[in-house]
Design a protein around this motif. Structure first.
Motif, mmCIF file in Angstrom:
data_model
loop_
_atom_site.group_PDB
_atom_site.id
_atom_site.type_symbol
_atom_site.label_atom_id
_atom_site.label_comp_id
_atom_site.label_asym_id
_atom_site.label_seq_id
_atom_site.Cartn_x
_atom_site.Cartn_y
_atom_site.Cartn_z
ATOM 1 N N LEU A 178 4.954 0.742 1.320
ATOM 2 C CA LEU A 178 3.735 0.942 0.516
ATOM 3 C C LEU A 178 4.039 0.744 -0.974
ATOM 4 O O LEU A 178 3.294 0.061 -1.687
ATOM 5 C CB LEU A 178 3.158 2.343 0.768
ATOM 6 C CG LEU A 178 1.938 2.749 -0.069
ATOM 7 C CD1 LEU A 178 0.768 1.794 0.165
ATOM 8 C CD2 LEU A 178 1.516 4.179 0.244
ATOM 9 N N GLU A 179 5.162 1.311 -1.413
ATOM 10 C CA GLU A 179 5.572 1.179 -2.814
ATOM 11 C C GLU A 179 5.750 -0.304 -3.187
ATOM 12 O O GLU A 179 5.295 -0.756 -4.244
ATOM 13 C CB GLU A 179 6.908 1.923 -2.966
ATOM 14 C CG GLU A 179 7.380 2.139 -4.375
ATOM 15 C CD GLU A 179 8.748 2.820 -4.393
ATOM 16 O OE1 GLU A 179 9.677 2.230 -4.962
ATOM 17 O OE2 GLU A 179 8.888 3.920 -3.805
ATOM 18 N N LYS A 180 6.389 -1.061 -2.282
ATOM 19 C CA LYS A 180 6.633 -2.486 -2.540
ATOM 20 C C LYS A 180 5.315 -3.277 -2.548
ATOM 21 O O LYS A 180 5.148 -4.216 -3.320
ATOM 22 C CB LYS A 180 7.610 -3.057 -1.515
ATOM 23 C CG LYS A 180 9.032 -2.532 -1.719
ATOM 24 C CD LYS A 180 10.026 -3.155 -0.790
ATOM 25 C CE LYS A 180 11.441 -2.671 -1.093
ATOM 26 N NZ LYS A 180 11.927 -3.071 -2.429
ATOM 27 N N LEU A 181 4.378 -2.877 -1.682
ATOM 28 C CA LEU A 181 3.074 -3.555 -1.631
ATOM 29 C C LEU A 181 2.280 -3.294 -2.909
ATOM 30 O O LEU A 181 1.645 -4.200 -3.457
ATOM 31 C CB LEU A 181 2.286 -3.095 -0.401
ATOM 32 C CG LEU A 181 2.802 -3.585 0.951
ATOM 33 C CD1 LEU A 181 2.113 -2.847 2.093
ATOM 34 C CD2 LEU A 181 2.607 -5.090 1.109
ATOM 35 N N ILE A 182 2.325 -2.047 -3.381
ATOM 36 C CA ILE A 182 1.597 -1.690 -4.603
ATOM 37 C C ILE A 182 2.178 -2.462 -5.793
ATOM 38 O O ILE A 182 1.450 -2.933 -6.665
ATOM 39 C CB ILE A 182 1.615 -0.156 -4.828
ATOM 40 C CG1 ILE A 182 0.689 0.505 -3.786
ATOM 41 C CG2 ILE A 182 1.167 0.212 -6.232
ATOM 42 C CD1 ILE A 182 0.780 2.006 -3.703
ATOM 43 N N GLU A 183 3.531 -2.632 -5.795
ATOM 44 C CA GLU A 183 4.188 -3.445 -6.845
ATOM 45 C C GLU A 183 3.635 -4.874 -6.849
ATOM 46 O O GLU A 183 3.602 -5.532 -7.876
ATOM 47 C CB GLU A 183 5.703 -3.505 -6.602
ATOM 48 C CG GLU A 183 6.456 -2.266 -7.043
ATOM 49 C CD GLU A 183 7.915 -2.285 -6.571
ATOM 50 O OE1 GLU A 183 8.413 -3.364 -6.175
ATOM 51 O OE2 GLU A 183 8.550 -1.213 -6.582
ATOM 52 N N GLN A 184 3.218 -5.343 -5.651
ATOM 53 C CA GLN A 184 2.692 -6.720 -5.524
ATOM 54 C C GLN A 184 1.188 -6.771 -5.813
ATOM 55 O O GLN A 184 0.550 -7.803 -5.617
ATOM 56 C CB GLN A 184 2.930 -7.234 -4.091
ATOM 57 C CG GLN A 184 4.383 -7.262 -3.672
ATOM 58 C CD GLN A 184 5.030 -8.619 -3.868
ATOM 59 O OE1 GLN A 184 4.389 -9.553 -4.321
ATOM 60 N NE2 GLN A 184 6.302 -8.730 -3.553
ATOM 61 N N GLY A 185 0.610 -5.635 -6.235
ATOM 62 C CA GLY A 185 -0.798 -5.616 -6.605
ATOM 63 C C GLY A 185 -1.761 -5.309 -5.475
ATOM 64 O O GLY A 185 -2.982 -5.483 -5.598
ATOM 65 N N VAL A 186 -1.242 -4.822 -4.324
ATOM 66 C CA VAL A 186 -2.104 -4.491 -3.184
ATOM 67 C C VAL A 186 -2.775 -3.137 -3.440
ATOM 68 O O VAL A 186 -2.108 -2.178 -3.839
ATOM 69 C CB VAL A 186 -1.267 -4.425 -1.875
ATOM 70 C CG1 VAL A 186 -2.092 -3.905 -0.713
ATOM 71 C CG2 VAL A 186 -0.686 -5.807 -1.543
ATOM 72 N N PRO A 187 -4.111 -3.017 -3.238
ATOM 73 C CA PRO A 187 -4.778 -1.727 -3.424
ATOM 74 C C PRO A 187 -4.183 -0.663 -2.497
ATOM 75 O O PRO A 187 -3.795 -0.966 -1.365
ATOM 76 C CB PRO A 187 -6.246 -2.013 -3.044
ATOM 77 C CG PRO A 187 -6.384 -3.492 -3.119
ATOM 78 C CD PRO A 187 -5.038 -4.069 -2.821
ATOM 79 N N ASN A 188 -4.123 0.564 -2.983
ATOM 80 C CA ASN A 188 -3.481 1.665 -2.253
ATOM 81 C C ASN A 188 -4.032 1.835 -0.837
ATOM 82 O O ASN A 188 -3.282 1.991 0.123
ATOM 83 C CB ASN A 188 -3.668 2.962 -3.058
ATOM 84 C CG ASN A 188 -2.746 4.064 -2.546
ATOM 85 O OD1 ASN A 188 -1.687 3.796 -1.986
ATOM 86 N ND2 ASN A 188 -3.155 5.299 -2.731
ATOM 87 N N HIS A 189 -5.387 1.782 -0.674
ATOM 88 C CA HIS A 189 -5.978 2.063 0.641
ATOM 89 C C HIS A 189 -5.619 0.983 1.663
ATOM 90 O O HIS A 189 -5.421 1.286 2.840
ATOM 91 C CB HIS A 189 -7.500 2.261 0.538
ATOM 92 C CG HIS A 189 -8.271 1.022 0.198
ATOM 93 N ND1 HIS A 189 -8.309 0.499 -1.062
ATOM 94 C CD2 HIS A 189 -9.047 0.200 0.971
ATOM 95 C CE1 HIS A 189 -9.075 -0.589 -1.075
ATOM 96 N NE2 HIS A 189 -9.512 -0.796 0.154
ATOM 97 N N LEU A 190 -5.496 -0.275 1.211
ATOM 98 C CA LEU A 190 -5.106 -1.351 2.133
ATOM 99 C C LEU A 190 -3.610 -1.308 2.409
ATOM 100 O O LEU A 190 -3.161 -1.543 3.534
ATOM 101 C CB LEU A 190 -5.492 -2.718 1.561
ATOM 102 C CG LEU A 190 -6.984 -3.055 1.549
ATOM 103 C CD1 LEU A 190 -7.214 -4.411 0.902
ATOM 104 C CD2 LEU A 190 -7.564 -3.055 2.964
#
Length: 331
Positions: free
Chosen positions: A176-188
């Motif tokens: 999740l942390e890595k996805l958020i770093e890539q600009g992915v919204p938290n809920h997705l």
């Protein structure tokens, strides 16, 4: 994407510690087997390991990433670092023989040679026997790195000659942390990190508009289920659900998303709201949870898991979903 040992350590701390120690102490093993699920960093770490062995400007175990040696390894063009992948469905004897022929030549840079065997579990019996001979009679400073997701498929005689390193799945919170770093919204990000522990696969899922629609359809289906309008839910199933989840794999994802929704309802009932996956739907989940008991949700989870099992046994998808909806409504 270039990564340092420090970054890789956040994904596989034990593996990185063992490999960097062996490099620092100059005790590199003759053969390694990297085993673990897809997306756990096996290939990235094997490339980093090769760079550490060949780099001329490394600091401790950390390669410089910019010298000619590092760049050639990154691009797959280093004469003494060979990658072997299955030819078609399997790794064939001819590929291993070609590898042996290649390795009988002196290393170009006189630092030894490394070969990285991807999907080592897909070796034919003849290929495995040829490799075994190769492992028993190494030439010079040769290092073998075997990568596999199916360690049980590897011959015991090969396993006994390798240092086995186990790659753990990427924890959901780290993904999740890595996805958020890539600009992915938290809920997705929270939702997709519950479906896969593979960063590239997660990004692939999120880049597909199909997934966002699938999520919406799952939420809508639950609204029909809670209203107890039997015919309405079945109509929604035929008009919206089945046309969207056409392939078996898609339907399996749909059932996973449904499973996560009911788990969220359970989290609300037992006071563990921090564990909720559909975090942007908390209000609706709280509203729906009023109509459920813990036992009823446990029963529903069992029904969805049973449907997943039946899907894999090739039951008619439309019939399977109709039966599931009726059972979920009976509950």
């Amino acid at each position: 994407m270039m990564q340092t040992w420090e970054q890789l350590q956040t994904i596989q701390p034990n593996v990185v510690r063992m490999l960097t120690n062996s490099i620092l102490k100059d005790r590199v093993a003759h053969a390694y087997l990297f085993e673990g699920g897809r997306g756990t960093g096996k290939k990235e770490i094997s490339i980093q390991f090769a760079k550490s062995c060949f780099c001329n400007n490394k600091t401790g175990a950390e390669p410089c990433h910019v010298c000619i040696e590092c760049k050639r390894i990154d691009s797959g063009n280093h004469p003494d670092v060979l990658f072997i992948s299955p030819d078609g469905l399997s790794l064939k004897k001819e590929q291993i023989i070609e590898l042996q022929r290649e390795f009988s030549k002196k290393s170009v840079e006189a630092k030894g040679k490394i070969y990285i065997l991807e999907h080592a579990d897909k070796m034919t019996t003849q290929a495995a026997n040829s490799l075994l001979k190769f492992l028993e009679e190494p030439s010079g400073r040769t290092v073998a790195i075997l990568l596999t997701e199916q360690v049980q498929q590897i011959l015991p005689t090969i396993l006994s000659r390798c240092q086995i390193l186990n790659f753990k799945p990427l924890p959901p919170d780290l993904l999740l942390e890595k996805l958020i770093e890539q600009g992915v919204p938290n809920h997705l990000g929270k939702l997709v990190s519950s479906l896969t522990n593979n960063l590239n696969e997660a990004l692939g899922i999120l880049s597909d508009e199909w997934f966002a629609q699938a999520r919406t359809i799952v939420i809508q289906l639950n609204e029909f289920l809670i209203k107890r309008g039997g015919s309405q839910a079945l109509l929604f199933l035929q008009e919206k659900w089945m046309p969207h989840f056409k392939e078996k794999e898609q339907l399996n994802t749909g059932l996973d998303l449904l499973l996560l929704w009911f788990k969220d309802l359970l989290y609300i009932l037992i006071g563990k709201e921090n564990n909720i996956i559909y975090i942007d739907q908390t209000e609706l989940l709280e509203e729906q949870s009023v109509g459920y008991s813990q036992k009823k949700i446990a029963d529903h989870l069992a029904l969805i898991l049973e449907a997943k099992k039946r899907l894999n046994a090739n039951v008619n998808p439309s019939l399977l979903m109709e039966q599931l909806i009726l059972k979920l409504q009976e509950g």
